[in-house]
Design an enzyme around this catalytic site. Structure first.
Site, PDB file in Angstrom:
ATOM      1  CG  HIS A  43      -2.107  -0.931   1.005  1.00  0.00           C
ATOM      2  ND1 HIS A  43      -2.731  -1.592   2.044  1.00  0.00           N
ATOM      3  CD2 HIS A  43      -2.767  -1.309  -0.116  1.00  0.00           C
ATOM      4  CE1 HIS A  43      -3.714  -2.338   1.566  1.00  0.00           C
ATOM      5  NE2 HIS A  43      -3.746  -2.180   0.253  1.00  0.00           N
ATOM      6  CD  GLU A 127      -2.778  -9.338   7.789  1.00  0.00           C
ATOM      7  OE1 GLU A 127      -3.087  -9.747   8.927  1.00  0.00           O
ATOM      8  OE2 GLU A 127      -1.911  -8.457   7.603  1.00  0.00           O
ATOM      9  CB  CYS A 191       3.616  -7.874  12.558  1.00  0.00           C
ATOM     10  SG  CYS A 191       5.231  -7.474  11.861  1.00  0.00           S
ATOM     11  CB  SER A 263       3.874  -0.458   2.791  1.00  0.00           C
ATOM     12  OG  SER A 263       2.988   0.500   3.330  1.00  0.00           O
TER      13      SER A 263
END
Length: 283
Positions: A43, A127, A191, A263
């Site tokens: 993204h 996701e 994460c 990103s």
């Protein structure tokens, strides 16, 4: 103007791997061979545009592709989409983040154990959509307003979109625990790289006059960074690149902080910092 950059910011290992795989695939592809990506590889429009000029075609649907190589983006896809690509004879390069693959395997296991799968995350995020496609019965809850979707007295197997914050996960688990259920099984799928970026951004934004969070406006992890920073520094701005900066936000400021989503490529961060420092010198 003094410019401070967060200790942890920019590409995470999963994104870096996806970009590397895209570049290698484009280099290997011969003349006339199409290389597609099913949805933006990450993204970030600047990086997507850079790869487009190298030959990577971003499409929204399998129907938009004829033949050639398909790159599965870092967010992953549902198994049904993957099977469809295989059946149609596409060469597949899977750049799905390993943590997203782990999440997909976990929800399959929870379903096999008889749990009703609950995903804490954004329903329309790629996701999450890919994970939803891995199981038959699943509920996605973004906030406490969605908890009415949960079955009463159910055996709930709870996971989380990988880029959510620990604070949000904790708040949602607290709210779920106050509802009726027969069993809760929670697996932490957050994460660690995203958490490090969040902690680093929060620490930095409290030390500066103005805070800039760089990254795609559609990037969930970047939006979350910006939201967290705004809680600690109201002078926080989410921008995709230097071109979006309103110079008026710098007036009267002496110290600026910069962070970036997972990103956001380094060249975008470096360009922003260079311009910011130069602007301060010129003034």
């Amino acid at each position: 103007m003094k410019v401070l950059v967060a200790a942890k910011c920019g590409f995470c290992p999963g994104v870096r791997n996806a970009i590397s795989m895209a570049e290698e695939t484009l280099q290997r592809s011969g003349a006339g061979q199409s290389v597609y990506c099913l949805g933006p590889i990450i993204h970030n429009k600047d990086e997507v545009e850079r790869l487009r000029t190298s030959g990577l075609h971003t499409v929204d649907s399998v129907d938009e592709m004829d033949s050639g190589t398909v790159l599965i983006r870092s967010h992953g896809v549902a198994p049904s989409e993957l099977n469809r690509l295989k059946e149609q004879g596409f060469h597949i390069v899977d750049a799905t983040c390993v943590l997203v693959k782990r999440l997909q395997q976990i929800v399959k296991q929870l379903e096999a154990e008889g749990y009703e799968v609950v995903i804490i995350g954004e329903e329309n995020h790629p996701e999450v959509q890919g994970v939803v496609g891995c199981v038959g019965d699943v509920v996605v809850v973004a906030g406490e307003d969605d908890l009415g979707k949960l079955p009463r007295n159910g055996r709930l197997g709870i996971v989380c979109q990988t880029t959510q914050s620990p604070e949000h996960l904790g708040a949602m688990l607290d709210a779920i625990a106050r509802r009726s259920f027969s069993e809760l099984k929670v697996i932490n799928t957050l994460c660690k790289e995203a958490i490090k970026r969040q902690e680093s951004a929060i620490e930095l934004c409290q030390q500066v006059d103005v805070m800039f969070v760089l990254g795609g406006l559609h990037s969930a992890n970047t939006r979350r960074l910006a939201d967290l920073c705004k809680k600690h520094n109201k002078a926080t701005f989410h921008l995709q690149n230097w071109e979006e900066l309103d110079k008026k936000t710098l007036f009267g400021k002496t110290v600026a902080g910069v962070t970036a989503g997972a990103s956001t490529p380094n060249w975008v961060i470096e360009e922003f910092v260079e311009h910011l420092e130069r602007f301060g010198q010129e003034r």
